[in-house]
Write an enzyme that holds these catalytic residues in place. Structure first.
Site, PDB file in Angstrom:
ATOM      1  N   GLY A  57      39.713  46.311  48.981  1.00 52.60           N
ATOM      2  CA  GLY A  57      39.034  45.003  49.834  1.00 52.60           C
ATOM      3  C   GLY A  57      38.714  44.812  48.613  1.00 52.60           C
ATOM      4  O   GLY A  57      39.359  44.469  46.848  1.00 52.60           O
TER       5      GLY A  57
ATOM      6  N   THR B 281      46.784  45.615  47.170  1.00 50.18           N
ATOM      7  CA  THR B 281      47.020  47.081  46.175  1.00 50.18           C
ATOM      8  C   THR B 281      47.499  48.805  47.173  1.00 50.18           C
ATOM      9  O   THR B 281      47.179  48.708  47.906  1.00 50.18           O
ATOM     10  CB  THR B 281      45.650  47.596  46.624  1.00 50.18           C
ATOM     11  OG1 THR B 281      44.956  46.199  45.855  1.00 50.18           O
ATOM     12  CG2 THR B 281      44.919  48.585  45.601  1.00 50.18           C
TER      13      THR B 281
ATOM     14  N   ARG C 284      38.779  39.065  34.955  1.00 53.21           N
ATOM     15  CA  ARG C 284      37.667  40.101  35.740  1.00 53.21           C
ATOM     16  C   ARG C 284      39.169  41.252  35.817  1.00 53.21           C
ATOM     17  O   ARG C 284      39.519  41.351  36.085  1.00 53.21           O
ATOM     18  CB  ARG C 284      38.329  39.010  37.224  1.00 53.21           C
ATOM     19  CG  ARG C 284      37.291  39.786  38.594  1.00 53.21           C
ATOM     20  CD  ARG C 284      38.073  40.423  39.294  1.00 53.21           C
ATOM     21  NE  ARG C 284      38.013  40.167  40.508  1.00 53.21           N
ATOM     22  CZ  ARG C 284      38.395  41.331  41.333  1.00 53.21           C
ATOM     23  NH1 ARG C 284      39.939  41.966  40.772  1.00 53.21           N
ATOM     24  NH2 ARG C 284      37.782  42.152  42.872  1.00 53.21           N
ATOM     25  N   VAL C 285      37.710  42.326  36.537  1.00 54.05           N
ATOM     26  CA  VAL C 285      38.214  43.438  36.524  1.00 54.05           C
ATOM     27  C   VAL C 285      37.717  43.688  37.696  1.00 54.05           C
ATOM     28  O   VAL C 285      36.246  44.086  37.687  1.00 54.05           O
ATOM     29  CB  VAL C 285      37.730  44.767  35.657  1.00 54.05           C
ATOM     30  CG1 VAL C 285      38.495  46.578  35.717  1.00 54.05           C
ATOM     31  CG2 VAL C 285      39.019  44.642  34.045  1.00 54.05           C
ATOM     32  N   GLY C 286      38.039  44.258  39.077  1.00 49.47           N
ATOM     33  CA  GLY C 286      37.881  45.011  40.066  1.00 49.47           C
ATOM     34  C   GLY C 286      37.124  46.064  40.219  1.00 49.47           C
ATOM     35  O   GLY C 286      36.757  47.433  39.368  1.00 49.47           O
ATOM     36  N   ASP C 287      37.507  47.110  41.071  1.00 46.77           N
ATOM     37  CA  ASP C 287      37.055  48.229  41.752  1.00 46.77           C
ATOM     38  C   ASP C 287      37.559  49.849  40.884  1.00 46.77           C
ATOM     39  O   ASP C 287      37.585  50.607  41.143  1.00 46.77           O
ATOM     40  CB  ASP C 287      36.434  48.219  42.967  1.00 46.77           C
ATOM     41  CG  ASP C 287      37.462  48.485  43.629  1.00 46.77           C
ATOM     42  OD1 ASP C 287      38.140  47.482  43.666  1.00 46.77           O
ATOM     43  OD2 ASP C 287      38.148  49.119  44.725  1.00 46.77           O
TER      44      ASP C 287
END
Ligand code: ASP
Length: 341
Positions: free
Chosen positions: A254, A202, A230-233
């Site tokens: 992370g 990332t 799915r969506v992350g931070d």
């Protein structure tokens, strides 16, 4: 009486000594970016993901490629900032360089979902007015960071997702590519394997410009093998990305689910705002204490309004780099690196 006072003094000195030893241990990972209290005219800090990278699993050639790529990105932002450009421009241009480089899990090099697709997330935030923009789950926008910035400046929303985000980007004249653009070539198959195993890549950038403004941006392909859209931070403001001129700018990398639940980026800002912690203390408390206890691996890059830079991470390594107006700079991969490039 005198004896009692001196015993108490000895106990106090002992406590202070133990406290300072603990502190210096916690800050070891940050050694290379310890800046003095002098205010910097501008500062930039970048990351290319955190993970289990070590000299054993990164060949000398790949090690070199990553350092060259980090330096190229860093120099792009550095030039903009030193010439008086804005933090937002520096962030967008710097992240675009990394998005176009298949070495990183963002843009061109995005990792694959369970279904073998590439779904990208990105966010940007302007610390001067708390404006923010984000896109999530996009499959055909070449540079998601530019889409995020366009959502911030040209729409009344903060986050657009999937097909709607693509439609908006197309209307705004952004470069749309075939989803196959993100399918990495044979030469990078080996790299995909590494990305899959070690979950890094990332990209992010935080900057302070000469006008005193802070900004942060992050872009990612998300977690390898992710499923169900799915969506992350990363695109969630306050989790993986946050900027506020009153405190700091933060970009994370992370295990996203932890960064969302612990609202990592905003927590660092809040510790500074409400508890008066320094950037270093706030970021290290969140990454090396709170996240470690929670089991969330990763790290953050951050910069405050004085141009102090902090890069705590609790993983083995983190692709990272920084530059400040006083001439200090460097790119790093492994934990104990202190040498400049
Ligand atoms: N934080 C990203 C996510 O969870 C992944 C990463 O930084 O490696 O989507």
């Amino acid at each position: 009486m005198k004896l009692r006072i001196s015993i108490i003094s000895i106990i106090i000195i002992l406590f202070l000594f133990i406290g300072s030893c603990k502190n210096s241990n916690q800050t070891a990972a940050n050694k290379q970016v310890d800046s003095d209290s002098k205010k910097q005219e501008w500062a930039i800090v970048i990351h290319g993901g955190a993970g289990a990278m070590s000299t054993e699993n990164l060949t000398p050639d790949l090690d070199k490629e990553y350092r060259v790529a980090l330096a190229e990105a860093l120099n792009t932002g550095k030039k903009i900032l030193s010439e008086g450009g804005t933090a937002l421009d520096a962030i967008e241009k710097t992240i675009r360089i990394m998005e176009d480089n298949p070495l990183f899990n963002a843009g061109k090099g995005a990792v694959f979902t369970h279904e073998g697709r590439n779904e990208l997330d990105a966010a940007i935030m302007d610390g001067s007015n708390l404006a923010a923009g984000a896109v999530a789950g996009v499959i055909d926008i070449r540079n998601p960071i530019t889409a995020a910035r366009t959502v911030m400046t040209n729409s009344s929303h903060v986050m657009l997702t999937g097909a709607g985000a693509s439609e908006f980007a197309r209307e705004q004249g952004l470069e749309i590519v075939l989803p196959s653009y993100f399918h990495t070539e044979k030469r990078y198959d080996e790299l995909q394997e590494i990305l899959m195993k070690e979950k890094h890549g990332t990209v992010g950038c935080c900057a302070l410009d000469k006008h005193g403004n802070l900004a942060a941006g992050t872009s990612t392909g998300g977690m390898t093998n992710k499923r169900y859209n799915r969506v992350g931070d990363v695109p969630i403001i306050g989790a993986g990305t946050y900027a506020n001129n009153a405190t700091c700018a933060v970009s994370a990398t992370g295990h996203g689910e932890y960064f969302i639940r612990w609202t990592v980026a905003h927590d660092i800002s809040a510790l500074m705002e409400y508890k008066g912690l320094s950037l270093k203390d706030a970021s290290e408390l969140v990454v090396n204490d709170k996240l470690v206890k929670a089991g969330g691996s990763g790290g953050v890059i951050c910069v405050d309004k004085s141009g102090n830079v902090s890069i705590p991470f609790n993983s083995k390594g983190m692709f990272r780099g920084f530059a400040t107006a006083d001439g200090k700079e460097g790119v790093f991969i492994y934990r104990d690196e202190t040498a400049s490039k």
